[in-house]
Design a protein around this motif. Structure first.
Motif, mmCIF file in Angstrom:
data_model
loop_
_atom_site.group_PDB
_atom_site.id
_atom_site.type_symbol
_atom_site.label_atom_id
_atom_site.label_comp_id
_atom_site.label_asym_id
_atom_site.label_seq_id
_atom_site.Cartn_x
_atom_site.Cartn_y
_atom_site.Cartn_z
ATOM 1 N N UNK A 1 90.357 -79.237 13.674
ATOM 2 C CA UNK A 1 90.013 -78.666 12.437
ATOM 3 C C UNK A 1 89.946 -80.271 11.391
ATOM 4 N N UNK A 2 90.944 -80.988 11.327
ATOM 5 C CA UNK A 2 90.586 -81.532 9.869
ATOM 6 C C UNK A 2 89.620 -82.567 10.751
ATOM 7 N N UNK A 3 90.137 -82.833 12.225
ATOM 8 C CA UNK A 3 89.626 -84.139 12.108
ATOM 9 C C UNK A 3 88.009 -83.670 12.925
ATOM 10 N N UNK A 4 87.345 -82.904 12.774
ATOM 11 C CA UNK A 4 85.741 -82.302 12.867
ATOM 12 C C UNK A 4 85.937 -82.366 11.131
ATOM 13 N N UNK A 5 86.239 -82.341 10.167
ATOM 14 C CA UNK A 5 86.141 -81.878 8.561
ATOM 15 C C UNK A 5 86.662 -80.837 7.999
ATOM 16 N N UNK A 6 87.162 -80.271 8.376
ATOM 17 C CA UNK A 6 87.950 -79.255 7.507
ATOM 18 C C UNK A 6 89.264 -79.404 7.315
ATOM 19 N N UNK A 7 89.589 -80.554 6.999
ATOM 20 C CA UNK A 7 90.277 -80.615 6.171
ATOM 21 C C UNK A 7 91.681 -80.198 5.888
ATOM 22 N N UNK A 8 90.878 -79.126 4.332
ATOM 23 C CA UNK A 8 91.793 -77.565 3.581
ATOM 24 C C UNK A 8 91.745 -76.569 5.212
ATOM 25 N N UNK A 9 90.736 -76.726 5.783
ATOM 26 C CA UNK A 9 91.404 -75.093 6.950
ATOM 27 C C UNK A 9 92.427 -75.346 8.053
ATOM 28 N N UNK A 10 92.436 -76.704 8.274
ATOM 29 C CA UNK A 10 93.478 -77.539 9.411
ATOM 30 C C UNK A 10 95.000 -77.260 8.598
ATOM 31 N N UNK A 11 95.048 -78.302 6.866
ATOM 32 C CA UNK A 11 96.261 -78.169 6.484
ATOM 33 C C UNK A 11 96.461 -75.673 6.180
ATOM 34 N N UNK A 12 95.666 -75.722 5.827
ATOM 35 C CA UNK A 12 96.203 -73.400 5.957
ATOM 36 C C UNK A 12 96.537 -73.487 7.243
#
Length: 121
Positions: A41-52
């Motif tokens: 998810x973070x690689x696709x641009x959703x950093x906050x969602x990946x960290x969550x």
């Protein structure tokens, strides 16, 4: 036979401990999958969602393990304090398996009578 089966069947609190333990094991096993999904998810641009997702999976696993540990210890204390777990205290006359050796291969051994035993502290 019916009494034996009823005694061996886990009661409601034991089933709850087993269920919480299995849930904790499943959540701990799911942590690597959630971490991988968070990285994607973070690689696709959703950093906050990946960290969550990563933090939430770790937090859920830690909480589940803590709850399973506490409920297991509580259940164990209840079993040990209950009447179903029989513990027999032995007095000194009932220790029959502890015998003093009769013969010795050592030449400089001093044999003491029972009255001569003292603690040297």
């Amino acid at each position: 036979m019916t009494g034996w089966y009823a005694e061996r069947t886990p009661d409601r609190s034991a089933r709850a401990v087993i269920a919480v333990t299995l849930l904790a094991l499943l959540l701990v096993a799911a942590v690597p999958v959630a971490l991988l999904a968070g990285v994607v998810m973070m690689m696709l641009g959703h950093v906050a969602g990946g960290l969550a997702l990563s933090g939430g999976s770790i937090l859920a696993a830690v909480v589940a393990v803590a709850v399973a540990g506490m409920s297991g210890m509580r259940h164990l204390r209840k079993l040990l304090s209950g009447r179903s777990f029989r513990i027999v205290q032995l007095d000194s006359s009932q220790y029959t398996d502890v015998a003093e050796p009769q013969g010795s291969d050592y030449a400089n051994v001093v044999r003491l009578d029972r009255g001569e035993y003292t603690e040297g502290r």
